[in-house]
Write a protein that holds these residues in place. Structure first.
Motif, PDB file in Angstrom:
ATOM      1  N   GLY A 132      44.639  27.517  33.419  1.00 44.48           N
ATOM      2  CA  GLY A 132      44.977  26.255  34.053  1.00 44.48           C
ATOM      3  C   GLY A 132      43.812  25.298  33.977  1.00 44.48           C
ATOM      4  N   ASP A 133      43.938  24.216  34.659  1.00 43.25           N
ATOM      5  CA  ASP A 133      42.936  23.172  34.671  1.00 43.25           C
ATOM      6  C   ASP A 133      41.698  23.655  35.430  1.00 43.25           C
ATOM      7  OD1 ASP A 133      41.663  20.788  34.447  1.00 43.25           O
ATOM      8  OD2 ASP A 133      42.852  19.777  35.996  1.00 43.25           O
ATOM      9  N   LEU A 134      40.525  23.524  34.802  1.00 44.50           N
ATOM     10  CA  LEU A 134      39.297  23.967  35.457  1.00 44.50           C
ATOM     11  C   LEU A 134      38.922  23.073  36.636  1.00 44.50           C
ATOM     12  CD1 LEU A 134      37.001  25.099  32.531  1.00 44.50           C
ATOM     13  CD2 LEU A 134      38.177  26.511  34.196  1.00 44.50           C
ATOM     14  N   ASN A 135      39.446  21.861  36.686  1.00 45.02           N
ATOM     15  CA  ASN A 135      39.166  20.998  37.827  1.00 45.02           C
ATOM     16  C   ASN A 135      39.951  21.420  39.057  1.00 45.02           C
ATOM     17  OD1 ASN A 135      37.442  19.460  36.285  1.00 45.02           O
ATOM     18  ND2 ASN A 135      39.084  18.115  35.585  1.00 45.02           N
ATOM     19  N   ASN A 136      40.996  22.206  38.868  1.00 48.02           N
ATOM     20  CA  ASN A 136      41.817  22.687  39.969  1.00 48.02           C
ATOM     21  C   ASN A 136      41.670  24.208  40.053  1.00 48.02           C
ATOM     22  OD1 ASN A 136      43.545  22.627  42.079  1.00 48.02           O
ATOM     23  ND2 ASN A 136      45.389  22.374  40.857  1.00 48.02           N
ATOM     24  N   PHE A 137      40.468  24.645  40.277  1.00 45.10           N
ATOM     25  CA  PHE A 137      40.102  26.055  40.227  1.00 45.10           C
ATOM     26  C   PHE A 137      40.196  26.638  41.629  1.00 45.10           C
ATOM     27  CE2 PHE A 137      38.311  29.135  37.489  1.00 45.10           C
ATOM     28  CZ  PHE A 137      37.538  29.966  38.259  1.00 45.10           C
ATOM     29  N   LYS A 138      41.219  27.460  41.910  1.00 46.65           N
ATOM     30  CA  LYS A 138      41.447  27.954  43.264  1.00 46.65           C
ATOM     31  C   LYS A 138      41.265  29.451  43.418  1.00 46.65           C
ATOM     32  CE  LYS A 138      44.549  24.331  44.517  1.00 46.65           C
ATOM     33  NZ  LYS A 138      45.334  23.903  45.609  1.00 46.65           N
ATOM     34  N   SER A 139      41.175  30.194  42.329  1.00 48.22           N
ATOM     35  CA  SER A 139      41.095  31.644  42.475  1.00 48.22           C
ATOM     36  C   SER A 139      40.135  32.232  41.456  1.00 48.22           C
ATOM     37  CB  SER A 139      42.480  32.265  42.288  1.00 48.22           C
ATOM     38  OG  SER A 139      42.935  32.056  40.977  1.00 48.22           O
ATOM     39  N   ILE A 140      39.708  33.426  41.761  1.00 46.34           N
ATOM     40  CA  ILE A 140      38.842  34.175  40.859  1.00 46.34           C
ATOM     41  C   ILE A 140      39.324  35.622  40.879  1.00 46.34           C
ATOM     42  CG2 ILE A 140      37.100  34.657  42.604  1.00 46.34           C
ATOM     43  CD1 ILE A 140      35.013  34.193  40.378  1.00 46.34           C
ATOM     44  N   SER A 141      39.335  36.235  39.715  1.00 47.79           N
ATOM     45  CA  SER A 141      39.816  37.611  39.597  1.00 47.79           C
ATOM     46  C   SER A 141      38.778  38.463  38.889  1.00 47.79           C
ATOM     47  CB  SER A 141      41.117  37.652  38.782  1.00 47.79           C
ATOM     48  OG  SER A 141      42.122  36.926  39.403  1.00 47.79           O
ATOM     49  N   PHE A 142      38.758  39.724  39.234  1.00 45.05           N
ATOM     50  CA  PHE A 142      37.908  40.675  38.534  1.00 45.05           C
ATOM     51  C   PHE A 142      38.532  42.052  38.601  1.00 45.05           C
ATOM     52  CE2 PHE A 142      36.344  40.341  42.817  1.00 45.05           C
ATOM     53  CZ  PHE A 142      36.057  41.630  43.200  1.00 45.05           C
ATOM     54  N   GLN A 143      38.036  42.948  37.752  1.00 47.12           N
ATOM     55  CA  GLN A 143      38.565  44.306  37.671  1.00 47.12           C
ATOM     56  C   GLN A 143      37.474  45.300  38.017  1.00 47.12           C
ATOM     57  OE1 GLN A 143      39.882  44.669  33.629  1.00 47.12           O
ATOM     58  NE2 GLN A 143      41.905  43.860  34.092  1.00 47.12           N
ATOM     59  N   GLU A 191      43.828  59.734  38.190  1.00 44.13           N
ATOM     60  CA  GLU A 191      44.473  59.072  37.056  1.00 44.13           C
ATOM     61  C   GLU A 191      44.881  57.629  37.352  1.00 44.13           C
ATOM     62  OE1 GLU A 191      47.617  61.425  35.458  1.00 44.13           O
ATOM     63  OE2 GLU A 191      46.405  63.233  35.451  1.00 44.13           O
ATOM     64  N   ILE A 192      44.349  57.035  38.406  1.00 43.03           N
ATOM     65  CA  ILE A 192      44.722  55.644  38.667  1.00 43.03           C
ATOM     66  C   ILE A 192      43.946  54.730  37.725  1.00 43.03           C
ATOM     67  CG2 ILE A 192      45.453  55.960  41.049  1.00 43.03           C
ATOM     68  CD1 ILE A 192      42.794  54.952  41.969  1.00 43.03           C
ATOM     69  N   PRO A 193      44.569  53.626  37.298  1.00 41.96           N
ATOM     70  CA  PRO A 193      43.901  52.715  36.357  1.00 41.96           C
ATOM     71  C   PRO A 193      42.927  51.790  37.082  1.00 41.96           C
ATOM     72  CG  PRO A 193      46.059  51.885  36.872  1.00 41.96           C
ATOM     73  CD  PRO A 193      45.928  53.214  37.583  1.00 41.96           C
ATOM     74  N   ARG A 194      42.477  50.784  36.353  1.00 37.43           N
ATOM     75  CA  ARG A 194      41.570  49.793  36.940  1.00 37.43           C
ATOM     76  C   ARG A 194      42.270  49.031  38.062  1.00 37.43           C
ATOM     77  NH1 ARG A 194      40.177  47.965  31.086  1.00 37.43           N
ATOM     78  NH2 ARG A 194      42.324  47.334  31.305  1.00 37.43           N
ATOM     79  N   LEU A 195      41.480  48.640  39.026  1.00 32.38           N
ATOM     80  CA  LEU A 195      41.979  47.864  40.158  1.00 32.38           C
ATOM     81  C   LEU A 195      41.696  46.389  39.895  1.00 32.38           C
ATOM     82  CD1 LEU A 195      43.130  47.721  43.067  1.00 32.38           C
ATOM     83  CD2 LEU A 195      40.786  48.002  43.870  1.00 32.38           C
ATOM     84  N   ASP A 196      42.747  45.581  39.885  1.00 32.94           N
ATOM     85  CA  ASP A 196      42.608  44.134  39.732  1.00 32.94           C
ATOM     86  C   ASP A 196      42.537  43.517  41.122  1.00 32.94           C
ATOM     87  OD1 ASP A 196      42.908  44.372  36.959  1.00 32.94           O
ATOM     88  OD2 ASP A 196      45.082  44.246  37.121  1.00 32.94           O
ATOM     89  N   ILE A 197      41.502  42.716  41.350  1.00 35.57           N
ATOM     90  CA  ILE A 197      41.308  42.055  42.636  1.00 35.57           C
ATOM     91  C   ILE A 197      41.283  40.550  42.398  1.00 35.57           C
ATOM     92  CG2 ILE A 197      39.785  41.772  44.619  1.00 35.57           C
ATOM     93  CD1 ILE A 197      38.715  44.579  44.031  1.00 35.57           C
ATOM     94  N   THR A 198      42.117  39.822  43.120  1.00 32.49           N
ATOM     95  CA  THR A 198      42.178  38.366  43.003  1.00 32.49           C
ATOM     96  C   THR A 198      41.896  37.746  44.365  1.00 32.49           C
ATOM     97  OG1 THR A 198      43.863  38.563  41.285  1.00 32.49           O
ATOM     98  CG2 THR A 198      43.606  36.411  42.312  1.00 32.49           C
TER      99      THR A 198
END
Length: 182
Positions: A117-128, A147-154
């Motif tokens: 999306g537009d970088l000027n309207n930056f409302k969230s950040i995600s990492f694994q 056996e659980i996969p990576r955890l996505d956190i937003t």
């Protein structure tokens, strides 16, 4: 403590740095989304993911279903492909405090990515997190969660710009830990 710190100290710092015509425009952390995504639709793995989310947050998560047909992965539309939970209010602050004090200091590098999306309207950040077993709740029950996969956190905020988001996260002592990645 975290909520009071956010309301008193961080909001005061934001007012001093940015010009707000209305105090209701101050950015704040709205919700945290935890997600486990799976390549195959295996009920045993999805149930262990749901249990892991419940251990991490003390709330029940939900199953994520496929929105599209994927012939390459042999996944039909509507099949379960993961599980997620949305944390709000006090549980969100409790999880964020646990994340910043006990999990992020253990890892040297983690992958941070921006939402499209537009970088000027930056409302969230995600990492694994490549290894969700860094959480003590999951490590104590290794046989269930091996056996659980990576955890996505937003992390979703109400910020209006990228500078505002980074300043807010810096005040929460988050941005300084992932500054080398940016």
């Amino acid at each position: 403590f975290f909520k009071t710190y956010s309301q008193k100290i961080i909001k005061h710092d934001l007012i001093n740095v940015f010009a707000y015509p209305n105090l209701n425009e101050l950015p704040e952390l709205k919700k945290i989304i935890l997600n486990f995504g799976y390549q195959k639709s295996n009920l045993k793995h999805i149930i262990s993911g749901l249990l892991a989310l419940e251990f991490l947050s003390s709330w029940k998560g939900g199953i994520t279903k496929s929105k599209h047909l994927n012939l390459f992965l042999k996944i039909k539309k509507g099949n379960p492909v993961g599980c997620k939970i949305v944390l709000k209010k006090n549980i969100m602050f409790f999880f964020y405090l646990k994340l910043t004090t006990s999990i992020l200091p253990k890892i040297k590098q983690y992958k941070v990515f921006q939402h499209e999306g537009d970088l000027n309207n930056f409302k969230s950040i995600s990492f694994q997190l490549k290894s969700p077993l860094l959480f003590i709740e999951l490590e104590n029950h290794f046989q269930l969660f091996k056996e659980i996969p990576r955890l996505d956190i937003t992390l979703l905020t109400t910020s209006k710009s990228q500078k505002e988001l980074f300043f807010y996260l810096n005040q929460l002592n988050y941005y300084s830990k992932c500054n080398s990645i940016w």
